[in-house]
Write an enzyme that holds these catalytic residues in place. Structure first.
Site, PDB file in Angstrom:
ATOM      1  N   ASP A   9       0.782  -1.245   0.000  1.00  0.00           N
ATOM      2  CA  ASP A   9       0.000   0.000   0.000  1.00  0.00           C
ATOM      3  C   ASP A   9       0.818   1.302   0.000  1.00  0.00           C
ATOM      4  O   ASP A   9       0.473   2.246   0.727  1.00  0.00           O
ATOM      5  CB  ASP A   9      -0.966   0.005   1.194  1.00  0.00           C
ATOM      6  CG  ASP A   9      -1.930  -1.158   1.183  1.00  0.00           C
ATOM      7  OD1 ASP A   9      -1.784  -2.050   0.322  1.00  0.00           O
ATOM      8  OD2 ASP A   9      -2.835  -1.198   2.042  1.00  0.00           O
ATOM      9  N   LYS A  87      -6.961  -5.176  -2.861  1.00  0.00           N
ATOM     10  CA  LYS A  87      -7.659  -5.689  -1.668  1.00  0.00           C
ATOM     11  C   LYS A  87      -8.584  -4.634  -1.089  1.00  0.00           C
ATOM     12  O   LYS A  87      -8.441  -3.446  -1.388  1.00  0.00           O
ATOM     13  CB  LYS A  87      -6.637  -6.124  -0.630  1.00  0.00           C
ATOM     14  CG  LYS A  87      -5.761  -4.975  -0.225  1.00  0.00           C
ATOM     15  CD  LYS A  87      -4.651  -5.433   0.678  1.00  0.00           C
ATOM     16  CE  LYS A  87      -3.896  -4.240   1.183  1.00  0.00           C
ATOM     17  NZ  LYS A  87      -4.736  -3.219   1.830  1.00  0.00           N
ATOM     18  N   CYS A 128      -2.264  -2.652   7.585  1.00  0.00           N
ATOM     19  CA  CYS A 128      -2.129  -3.588   6.467  1.00  0.00           C
ATOM     20  C   CYS A 128      -0.796  -4.332   6.469  1.00  0.00           C
ATOM     21  O   CYS A 128      -0.746  -5.500   6.075  1.00  0.00           O
ATOM     22  CB  CYS A 128      -2.373  -2.859   5.153  1.00  0.00           C
ATOM     23  SG  CYS A 128      -4.115  -2.378   5.007  1.00  0.00           S
TER      24      CYS A 128
END
Ligand code: VGL
Ligand code: ZN
Length: 181
Positions: A9, A87, A128
């Protein structure tokens, strides 16, 4: 043994100026660019939410699929990324872990490529990155967390340290980028 780098990310919305900016989010970029060559393969994940996700009951809207905020940080070296995992793509899905990607199976991909060692870096340490590391351990990978290539949300001060402790207690190895030869 073969090893892969998972870049979690590293997206505009988690960097300064973004919708869910974290302190020093952009500082991970040069560190990550500097180590990519040391891996057999490089994988990325992206938070990729629909505009009307339940996720946004907990968080300000961020990383909406297809928007500039969901793009990689512009300085991230994308050339070596061979798999791009998406995701959090469903309306009822936080999708914190890269292993929850809906467009590909990370476990399947790593197994196909005979990767046993997974090094994890990126954003954010306390969500994450942590979720991805804990899933990697559950899936049986030798899992390394690169301590100088992550940045945290830190809703409570110290959430970053707690996350590191949890990842260490779960069996991951904490390494600095300079230790990776
Ligand atoms: C993340 C909060 C909300 C992350 C994603 O990428 O760590 N954090 N959505
Ligand atoms: Zn999110």
């Amino acid at each position: 043994m073969k090893r892969a780098l998972l870049i979690v990310d590293v997206q505009n919305d988690f960097c300064p100026g973004g919708a869910l900016a974290v302190k020093d989010g952009d500082k991970v970029v040069p560190v990550i660019n500097g180590i990519m060559d040391r891996f057999d393969l490089v994988i990325s994940s992206q938070d990729w939410h629909p505009a009307d996700s339940v996720h946004f009951e907990k968080w300000p809207p961020h990383c909406i699929s297809g928007t500039a905020g969901a793009d990689y940080h512009p300085e991230l070296d994308k050339e070596k990324i061979v798999l791009r995992l998406l995701k959090g793509t469903e309306n009822k899905d936080d999708g914190y872990s890269a292993f929850e990607a809906t467009n590909a199976s990370l476990t399947g991909f790593l197994q196909e490529h005979k990767i046993q060692n997974l090094y994890v870096c990126g954003l954010t340490t306390d969500y994450c990155v942590k979720a991805s590391v804990m899933d990697a351990l559950d899936e049986g990978f030798h899992t390394y967390l690169i301590t100088d290539a992550v940045a945290a949300v830190n809703i409570q001060p110290g959430d970053d340290k707690k996350a590191l402790q949890e990842m260490y207690a779960g069996g991951s190895v904490l390494v600095e980028s300079k230790e990776i030869q």
